[in-house]
Design a protein around this motif. Sequence first.
Motif, PDB file in Angstrom:
ATOM      1  N   VAL A 268      12.707  -0.904  15.700  1.00 57.58           N
ATOM      2  CA  VAL A 268      11.745   0.185  15.930  1.00 57.58           C
ATOM      3  C   VAL A 268      11.022   0.530  14.631  1.00 57.58           C
ATOM      4  N   VAL A 269      11.741   0.555  13.517  1.00 59.74           N
ATOM      5  CA  VAL A 269      11.124   0.856  12.220  1.00 59.74           C
ATOM      6  C   VAL A 269      10.043  -0.172  11.893  1.00 59.74           C
ATOM      7  N   ILE A 270      10.348  -1.448  12.088  1.00 59.95           N
ATOM      8  CA  ILE A 270       9.371  -2.504  11.836  1.00 59.95           C
ATOM      9  C   ILE A 270       8.153  -2.327  12.733  1.00 59.95           C
ATOM     10  N   SER A 271       8.386  -2.084  14.017  1.00 56.31           N
ATOM     11  CA  SER A 271       7.290  -1.938  14.974  1.00 56.31           C
ATOM     12  C   SER A 271       6.395  -0.754  14.626  1.00 56.31           C
ATOM     13  N   VAL A 272       7.000   0.393  14.374  1.00 52.24           N
ATOM     14  CA  VAL A 272       6.221   1.605  14.102  1.00 52.24           C
ATOM     15  C   VAL A 272       5.462   1.473  12.790  1.00 52.24           C
ATOM     16  N   ALA A 273       6.064   0.840  11.790  1.00 48.98           N
ATOM     17  CA  ALA A 273       5.372   0.643  10.512  1.00 48.98           C
ATOM     18  C   ALA A 273       4.088  -0.161  10.709  1.00 48.98           C
ATOM     19  N   LEU A 274       4.162  -1.242  11.486  1.00 48.56           N
ATOM     20  CA  LEU A 274       2.979  -2.065  11.730  1.00 48.56           C
ATOM     21  C   LEU A 274       1.976  -1.339  12.615  1.00 48.56           C
ATOM     22  N   ILE A 275       2.453  -0.552  13.572  1.00 50.97           N
ATOM     23  CA  ILE A 275       1.541   0.236  14.417  1.00 50.97           C
ATOM     24  C   ILE A 275       0.769   1.245  13.576  1.00 50.97           C
ATOM     25  N   ILE A 276       1.464   1.906  12.655  1.00 49.96           N
ATOM     26  CA  ILE A 276       0.798   2.899  11.800  1.00 49.96           C
ATOM     27  C   ILE A 276      -0.289   2.243  10.955  1.00 49.96           C
ATOM     28  N   VAL A 277       0.027   1.105  10.333  1.00 50.18           N
ATOM     29  CA  VAL A 277      -0.977   0.409   9.515  1.00 50.18           C
ATOM     30  C   VAL A 277      -2.167  -0.007  10.375  1.00 50.18           C
ATOM     31  N   SER A 278      -1.907  -0.537  11.571  1.00 57.35           N
ATOM     32  CA  SER A 278      -2.984  -0.988  12.458  1.00 57.35           C
ATOM     33  C   SER A 278      -3.874   0.173  12.879  1.00 57.35           C
ATOM     34  N   LEU A 279      -3.269   1.289  13.253  1.00 55.83           N
ATOM     35  CA  LEU A 279      -4.056   2.445  13.699  1.00 55.83           C
ATOM     36  C   LEU A 279      -4.832   3.074  12.553  1.00 55.83           C
ATOM     37  N   GLU A 280      -4.264   3.053  11.361  1.00 54.14           N
ATOM     38  CA  GLU A 280      -4.979   3.600  10.218  1.00 54.14           C
ATOM     39  C   GLU A 280      -6.209   2.767   9.867  1.00 54.14           C
ATOM     40  N   LEU A 281      -6.147   1.464  10.114  1.00 54.16           N
ATOM     41  CA  LEU A 281      -7.284   0.595   9.811  1.00 54.16           C
ATOM     42  C   LEU A 281      -8.286   0.528  10.967  1.00 54.16           C
ATOM     43  N   TYR A 282      -7.814   0.565  12.218  1.00 54.82           N
ATOM     44  CA  TYR A 282      -8.661   0.352  13.394  1.00 54.82           C
ATOM     45  C   TYR A 282      -9.878   1.290  13.369  1.00 54.82           C
ATOM     46  N   PRO A 283     -11.078   0.777  13.750  1.00 57.34           N
ATOM     47  CA  PRO A 283     -11.368  -0.569  14.263  1.00 57.34           C
ATOM     48  C   PRO A 283     -11.553  -1.633  13.185  1.00 57.34           C
ATOM     49  N   THR A 284     -11.285  -1.262  11.926  1.00 54.77           N
ATOM     50  CA  THR A 284     -11.389  -2.239  10.838  1.00 54.77           C
ATOM     51  C   THR A 284     -10.170  -3.157  10.843  1.00 54.77           C
ATOM     52  N   ILE A 285     -10.402  -4.420  10.521  1.00 51.43           N
ATOM     53  CA  ILE A 285      -9.294  -5.354  10.330  1.00 51.43           C
ATOM     54  C   ILE A 285      -9.141  -5.666   8.844  1.00 51.43           C
ATOM     55  N   ILE A 286     -10.265  -6.015   8.187  1.00 52.00           N
ATOM     56  CA  ILE A 286     -10.260  -6.206   6.738  1.00 52.00           C
ATOM     57  C   ILE A 286     -11.226  -5.194   6.126  1.00 52.00           C
ATOM     58  N   TYR A 287     -10.671  -4.272   5.373  1.00 52.91           N
ATOM     59  CA  TYR A 287     -11.444  -3.204   4.756  1.00 52.91           C
ATOM     60  C   TYR A 287     -11.962  -3.652   3.396  1.00 52.91           C
ATOM     61  N   SER A 288     -13.265  -3.430   3.158  1.00 53.11           N
ATOM     62  CA  SER A 288     -13.867  -3.749   1.869  1.00 53.11           C
ATOM     63  C   SER A 288     -14.079  -2.440   1.112  1.00 53.11           C
ATOM     64  N   PRO A 289     -13.201  -2.094   0.176  1.00 50.61           N
ATOM     65  CA  PRO A 289     -13.230  -0.761  -0.433  1.00 50.61           C
ATOM     66  C   PRO A 289     -14.493  -0.436  -1.224  1.00 50.61           C
ATOM     67  N   GLN A 290     -15.036  -1.427  -1.954  1.00 48.64           N
ATOM     68  CA  GLN A 290     -16.232  -1.151  -2.751  1.00 48.64           C
ATOM     69  C   GLN A 290     -17.474  -0.991  -1.870  1.00 48.64           C
ATOM     70  N   THR A 291     -17.552  -1.782  -0.826  1.00 54.27           N
ATOM     71  CA  THR A 291     -18.708  -1.735   0.089  1.00 54.27           C
ATOM     72  C   THR A 291     -18.193  -1.703   1.524  1.00 54.27           C
ATOM     73  N   PRO A 292     -17.839  -0.516   2.033  1.00 59.50           N
ATOM     74  CA  PRO A 292     -17.264  -0.408   3.382  1.00 59.50           C
ATOM     75  C   PRO A 292     -18.138  -1.009   4.471  1.00 59.50           C
ATOM     76  N   ALA A 293     -19.463  -1.071   4.248  1.00 60.94           N
ATOM     77  CA  ALA A 293     -20.352  -1.650   5.257  1.00 60.94           C
ATOM     78  C   ALA A 293     -20.085  -3.134   5.460  1.00 60.94           C
ATOM     79  N   ASN A 294     -19.470  -3.780   4.488  1.00 61.23           N
ATOM     80  CA  ASN A 294     -19.170  -5.217   4.585  1.00 61.23           C
ATOM     81  C   ASN A 294     -17.810  -5.496   5.237  1.00 61.23           C
ATOM     82  N   SER A 295     -17.127  -4.437   5.657  1.00 61.48           N
ATOM     83  CA  SER A 295     -15.806  -4.615   6.250  1.00 61.48           C
ATOM     84  C   SER A 295     -15.891  -5.390   7.561  1.00 61.48           C
TER      85      SER A 295
END
Length: 344
Positions: A268-295
Motif C-alpha cells: 500500500v505504501v508503494i502504491s500510494v507513493a506512486l499515486i501521489i507523485v502521479s496526481l501531483e504531476l497530472y496532466p503533466t508527465i514530464i515537467y520542464s521547470p525552466q520553461t513549463p510551456a515545453n512540458s
Amino acid sequence: MNTFAGIDFPTWWFLVIGAVFTGYAILDGFDLGAGALHLFFNKETSRRTALNAIGPVWDGNEVWLVIGGGALFAGFPEVYASLLSAFYIPFMIFLVALIFRAVSIEFRSKEPMLWWRKMWDISYCLSSGLLAFLLGFILGNVAIGIPLDKDHIYRGDFADFINPYSIMVGITSLALFMMHGAIYLVMKTEDRLYAKLTIIVRRTTIFFVISFVITSFYTLLYIPHLVDQIHDSPGMFILPVIMVLAIANITRQISKRKYLLAFLSSAVVISVALIIVSLELYPTIIYSPQTPANSLTVYNSASSNKTLGIMLTVAAIGVPLVAAYTTFVFWTFKGKVKLDETSY
C-alpha cells in the motif's frame, strides 16, 4: 481535451501505465530488496534459501517492467523518446545491472567453488541494490522535472541529474524495497534464518522511516510544484494520511509478527507513493521547470484516439491475464522454502 465519444483516452492510458508500473514496483520491489540484503546472510544455506524464496517469481515480476515500457512507447511515444534520451546513462546502467542480476542468480550454483559463489553473491547484492536505488533516482528527477526545448528534446547533461532530491528519493526507494524484501523473506523462511530476518525487518523498517521523513520534509520545503495539488484540493490530503497509517501499520504488524499484513501494508505504501507523485504531476508527465510551456502532458504527447482505444481494449484483456498468471505462480509456490537438489 483530447477525447473521443466522451472518453478521455489519454487519461485512461495514463492510468493503465501507472497501474502497470505500480505492479512492477510492488512485485519486483520485494525481490530487489531481498537481493540488496543478500550479503547480510553469512551461511551458504541461508543464501540459497533467500535465493529460492524469489526463485520462482523474480523473472516473472520483470514482465511488468517490459509491459510498462511497451505501454509507454505505444501510448505516449514523445514521452518515451524524451525520457530515454534524457536518462540514457542511468537507463544503460540500469540495463547492465539487470543483466548482471539475472546472470548472478542463474550462474551462482553452477560451480561449487567458494570464490565462484562469493563473486556472484556480491554481484547479485550490488546489482539488486543499484536497481532499487536507480528506480528512485529516476523517479526523483522526473518529479522535479527535466529541461526540454520547444521540440521536447532534453537540453542538459548527466550532471543535472546529480542533485540532493533525486539522491534522497533513490535512498528512500532502496530502503523501502529492502524493508519490502525483508518482510517477504521472513514469510518464506524458518528456524535460524527466520530469527535473523525478524531483526533485519525491524532495522530496514527504521531505515525506511528515517529516509521517508527526511525526503518528505525536503519535498514540502523545496519542491513546491509537488505539493500544489494537495494545497488546492483538500480531498487529496487523504492520500498522505493513508500512507502514514500504512507505515504505522507495518511497524504494528511486525511487532505482532503478522508479516503478511505487514507485507500488504508495505505494498500500500508503494502504491500510494506512486499515486501521489502521479496526481501531483497530472496532466503533466514530464515537467520542464525552466520553461513549463515545453512540458509533456497526457494530451500533447499521446498517440491518436484510435490507437489508444484499440490498445485499451488489448490491455483490458492482456493485463488481467498477466495478473492471473502472476497470482497462480505465487499460489503454486506459497509456503516456506525447502531446499532440495533442484534448488539454486
